[in-house]
Motif scaffolding. Sequence first.
Motif, PDB file in Angstrom:
ATOM      1  N   GLU A  90       4.796  -2.873  -9.962  1.00 27.22           N
ATOM      2  CA  GLU A  90       5.692  -1.708  -9.994  1.00 27.22           C
ATOM      3  C   GLU A  90       5.861  -1.116  -8.601  1.00 27.22           C
ATOM      4  OE1 GLU A  90       8.254   1.201 -11.197  1.00 27.22           O
ATOM      5  OE2 GLU A  90       7.586  -0.578 -12.308  1.00 27.22           O
ATOM      6  N   LEU A  91       4.771  -1.049  -7.842  1.00 24.44           N
ATOM      7  CA  LEU A  91       4.853  -0.518  -6.482  1.00 24.44           C
ATOM      8  C   LEU A  91       5.791  -1.371  -5.632  1.00 24.44           C
ATOM      9  CD1 LEU A  91       4.021   1.343  -4.184  1.00 24.44           C
ATOM     10  CD2 LEU A  91       1.929  -0.016  -3.915  1.00 24.44           C
ATOM     11  N   ALA A  92       5.719  -2.683  -5.785  1.00 27.97           N
ATOM     12  CA  ALA A  92       6.597  -3.575  -5.020  1.00 27.97           C
ATOM     13  C   ALA A  92       8.061  -3.298  -5.335  1.00 27.97           C
ATOM     14  CB  ALA A  92       6.258  -5.031  -5.333  1.00 27.97           C
ATOM     15  N   LYS A  93       8.378  -3.099  -6.612  1.00 27.49           N
ATOM     16  CA  LYS A  93       9.757  -2.808  -7.007  1.00 27.49           C
ATOM     17  C   LYS A  93      10.248  -1.524  -6.346  1.00 27.49           C
ATOM     18  CE  LYS A  93       9.398  -5.077 -11.533  1.00 27.49           C
ATOM     19  NZ  LYS A  93       9.346  -4.854 -12.985  1.00 27.49           N
ATOM     20  N   ARG A  94       9.391  -0.516  -6.316  1.00 26.80           N
ATOM     21  CA  ARG A  94       9.800   0.781  -5.764  1.00 26.80           C
ATOM     22  C   ARG A  94       9.886   0.745  -4.240  1.00 26.80           C
ATOM     23  NH1 ARG A  94       6.732   5.426  -9.180  1.00 26.80           N
ATOM     24  NH2 ARG A  94       8.049   6.700  -7.824  1.00 26.80           N
ATOM     25  N   LEU A 152      -1.216  -0.627  11.415  1.00 20.90           N
ATOM     26  CA  LEU A 152      -1.764  -0.941  10.103  1.00 20.90           C
ATOM     27  C   LEU A 152      -2.200   0.357   9.440  1.00 20.90           C
ATOM     28  CD1 LEU A 152      -2.872  -2.852   7.908  1.00 20.90           C
ATOM     29  CD2 LEU A 152      -4.980  -3.036   9.256  1.00 20.90           C
ATOM     30  N   HIS A 153      -1.679   0.607   8.234  1.00 13.98           N
ATOM     31  CA  HIS A 153      -2.040   1.811   7.483  1.00 13.98           C
ATOM     32  C   HIS A 153      -2.512   1.404   6.094  1.00 13.98           C
ATOM     33  CE1 HIS A 153      -0.507   4.668  10.482  1.00 13.98           C
ATOM     34  NE2 HIS A 153       0.411   3.749  10.705  1.00 13.98           N
ATOM     35  N   LEU A 154      -3.621   2.004   5.651  1.00 16.96           N
ATOM     36  CA  LEU A 154      -4.260   1.664   4.383  1.00 16.96           C
ATOM     37  C   LEU A 154      -4.092   2.807   3.386  1.00 16.96           C
ATOM     38  CD1 LEU A 154      -7.621   0.350   5.893  1.00 16.96           C
ATOM     39  CD2 LEU A 154      -5.532  -0.956   5.485  1.00 16.96           C
ATOM     40  N   PHE A 155      -3.855   2.444   2.120  1.00 22.05           N
ATOM     41  CA  PHE A 155      -3.649   3.457   1.078  1.00 22.05           C
ATOM     42  C   PHE A 155      -4.401   3.057  -0.186  1.00 22.05           C
ATOM     43  CE2 PHE A 155       0.093   3.357   3.796  1.00 22.05           C
ATOM     44  CZ  PHE A 155       0.170   4.684   4.184  1.00 22.05           C
ATOM     45  N   GLN A 156      -5.009   4.075  -0.817  1.00 20.03           N
ATOM     46  CA  GLN A 156      -5.760   3.835  -2.047  1.00 20.03           C
ATOM     47  C   GLN A 156      -4.873   4.007  -3.274  1.00 20.03           C
ATOM     48  OE1 GLN A 156      -9.290   6.241  -2.261  1.00 20.03           O
ATOM     49  NE2 GLN A 156     -10.199   5.056  -3.939  1.00 20.03           N
ATOM     50  N   LYS A 157      -3.746   4.705  -3.113  1.00 20.80           N
ATOM     51  CA  LYS A 157      -2.844   4.965  -4.232  1.00 20.80           C
ATOM     52  C   LYS A 157      -1.419   4.536  -3.889  1.00 20.80           C
ATOM     53  CE  LYS A 157      -5.498   8.991  -5.806  1.00 20.80           C
ATOM     54  NZ  LYS A 157      -5.455  10.456  -6.057  1.00 20.80           N
ATOM     55  N   GLY A 158      -0.735   4.002  -4.894  1.00 19.67           N
ATOM     56  CA  GLY A 158       0.643   3.578  -4.690  1.00 19.67           C
ATOM     57  C   GLY A 158       1.549   4.720  -4.291  1.00 19.67           C
ATOM     58  N   ALA A 159       1.316   5.901  -4.875  1.00 23.95           N
ATOM     59  CA  ALA A 159       2.158   7.061  -4.565  1.00 23.95           C
ATOM     60  C   ALA A 159       2.049   7.439  -3.093  1.00 23.95           C
ATOM     61  CB  ALA A 159       1.764   8.245  -5.454  1.00 23.95           C
ATOM     62  N   GLU A 160       0.846   7.303  -2.531  1.00 20.66           N
ATOM     63  CA  GLU A 160       0.651   7.617  -1.108  1.00 20.66           C
ATOM     64  C   GLU A 160       1.418   6.621  -0.238  1.00 20.66           C
ATOM     65  OE1 GLU A 160      -3.556   7.338  -0.792  1.00 20.66           O
ATOM     66  OE2 GLU A 160      -3.931   9.373  -1.544  1.00 20.66           O
ATOM     67  N   ALA A 161       1.385   5.354  -0.634  1.00 18.15           N
ATOM     68  CA  ALA A 161       2.107   4.327   0.120  1.00 18.15           C
ATOM     69  C   ALA A 161       3.610   4.562   0.062  1.00 18.15           C
ATOM     70  CB  ALA A 161       1.764   2.947  -0.432  1.00 18.15           C
ATOM     71  N   LEU A 162       4.106   4.967  -1.110  1.00 22.44           N
ATOM     72  CA  LEU A 162       5.536   5.252  -1.253  1.00 22.44           C
ATOM     73  C   LEU A 162       5.955   6.409  -0.366  1.00 22.44           C
ATOM     74  CD1 LEU A 162       6.254   4.905  -5.077  1.00 22.44           C
ATOM     75  CD2 LEU A 162       7.285   3.572  -3.239  1.00 22.44           C
ATOM     76  N   LYS A 163       5.162   7.465  -0.352  1.00 20.41           N
ATOM     77  CA  LYS A 163       5.481   8.633   0.464  1.00 20.41           C
ATOM     78  C   LYS A 163       5.520   8.266   1.943  1.00 20.41           C
ATOM     79  CE  LYS A 163       4.025  13.376   1.509  1.00 20.41           C
ATOM     80  NZ  LYS A 163       5.384  13.917   1.372  1.00 20.41           N
ATOM     81  N   VAL A 197       5.833  -5.234   6.522  1.00 21.87           N
ATOM     82  CA  VAL A 197       5.107  -6.059   5.558  1.00 21.87           C
ATOM     83  C   VAL A 197       4.164  -5.185   4.745  1.00 21.87           C
ATOM     84  CG1 VAL A 197       3.568  -8.034   5.242  1.00 21.87           C
ATOM     85  CG2 VAL A 197       5.190  -8.024   7.147  1.00 21.87           C
ATOM     86  N   ALA A 198       4.157  -5.398   3.407  1.00 19.43           N
ATOM     87  CA  ALA A 198       3.266  -4.646   2.519  1.00 19.43           C
ATOM     88  C   ALA A 198       2.361  -5.624   1.775  1.00 19.43           C
ATOM     89  CB  ALA A 198       4.069  -3.810   1.535  1.00 19.43           C
ATOM     90  N   PHE A 199       1.044  -5.523   2.007  1.00 20.58           N
ATOM     91  CA  PHE A 199       0.056  -6.269   1.232  1.00 20.58           C
ATOM     92  C   PHE A 199      -0.364  -5.368   0.073  1.00 20.58           C
ATOM     93  CE2 PHE A 199      -0.201  -8.352   5.324  1.00 20.58           C
ATOM     94  CZ  PHE A 199      -0.515  -9.673   5.032  1.00 20.58           C
ATOM     95  N   LEU A 200      -0.194  -5.833  -1.162  1.00 21.37           N
ATOM     96  CA  LEU A 200      -0.423  -4.989  -2.327  1.00 21.37           C
ATOM     97  C   LEU A 200      -1.387  -5.640  -3.305  1.00 21.37           C
ATOM     98  CD1 LEU A 200       3.315  -4.067  -3.133  1.00 21.37           C
ATOM     99  CD2 LEU A 200       1.758  -2.910  -1.537  1.00 21.37           C
ATOM    100  N   ASP A 201      -2.452  -4.926  -3.646  1.00 24.33           N
ATOM    101  CA  ASP A 201      -3.301  -5.366  -4.749  1.00 24.33           C
ATOM    102  C   ASP A 201      -2.482  -5.214  -6.032  1.00 24.33           C
ATOM    103  OD1 ASP A 201      -5.635  -6.174  -6.118  1.00 24.33           O
ATOM    104  OD2 ASP A 201      -6.065  -4.086  -6.585  1.00 24.33           O
ATOM    105  N   ILE A 202      -2.619  -6.146  -6.945  1.00 25.58           N
ATOM    106  CA  ILE A 202      -1.813  -6.090  -8.173  1.00 25.58           C
ATOM    107  C   ILE A 202      -2.478  -5.217  -9.231  1.00 25.58           C
ATOM    108  CG2 ILE A 202      -0.924  -7.446 -10.114  1.00 25.58           C
ATOM    109  CD1 ILE A 202      -0.377  -9.714  -8.221  1.00 25.58           C
ATOM    110  N   ASP A 203      -3.775  -5.401  -9.450  1.00 29.02           N
ATOM    111  CA  ASP A 203      -4.469  -4.732 -10.553  1.00 29.02           C
ATOM    112  C   ASP A 203      -4.954  -3.354 -10.124  1.00 29.02           C
ATOM    113  OD1 ASP A 203      -5.572  -4.338 -13.017  1.00 29.02           O
ATOM    114  OD2 ASP A 203      -7.387  -5.504 -12.618  1.00 29.02           O
TER     115      ASP A 203
END
Length: 269
Positions: free
Chosen positions: A63-67, A29-40, A49-55
């Motif tokens: 947008e993060l889900a699409k990428r 399990l890895h936690l990220f505060q920014k979408g860019a960090e999760a993408l990297k 599996v990716a759990f993503l806050d929407i707002d």
Amino acid sequence: MRVIYVDNEIPLLDNFRLTAEDIPGIKSLHLFQKGAEALKWTEENSVDVAFLDIDMPIMNGIELAKRLKQLDQDIRIIFVTAFAQYALQAFGVDAIGYLLKPYTKDEVERELAKAALIRPRPKKKIQIQTMPDLLITVEGKVLQLRRTKKEELLAFLIDKGEVGITGGEAVAYLWPEKCGDDSAKALYRVTMHRLMDILKEAGIDYIIGTEGKKKFIRTNEVDCDLYNMLAGDAEARQKYSGMYLREFSWAEERNAQLEKIKNWSPKTN
């Protein structure tokens, strides 16, 4: 399963970690505060599996889900939101579900169980022969590697299986004359990149996974004589003739192990 959670609020990241840390089936399990960090992270590591806050600011969860899906279409997306009206948007980007804040441990487990049931993209029939030489066929067609370092790197990965290899280990075995040379790491990265391009073109890049600094073979995705023999398969043991990846000197250690397996027989009373 390898899971990530992305939320711009640190207390909510901590809450998810505490909620999910004891759930069976979560391998990492890895936690990220920014979408860019999760993408990297996802560019370099396998994610199931990716759990993503929407707002979220800058890059919202939609947008993060699409990428993330562009990186790996098999990633299962689960949105986490305080607003039920986001649910329709969630399903518009091939999400499998959503959690409504505040959520419970049972709800997280429910979504993970749902994710586990979803089949990934259709896999190809991949057969790997290592005895006496490396031969890989995809749907019956030979994968052409042309006796290059890319072939040797793939053979080394296959030999190590799910244990995996680091870049340093690859250099030590495949380019021993370059150990300690700063250019060796770059040589490994270029060779790995070119190997992945070949596998991607054949539609089988998914057989190589990433965990931290290691690359590994997803052994359950292939039919390999080595793995079959190590698992005790009698047919694979019978076919072994004393030669294993004979072109590569580093394979001798494994070959000695296979010789012992071949010659071993249970004691009889």
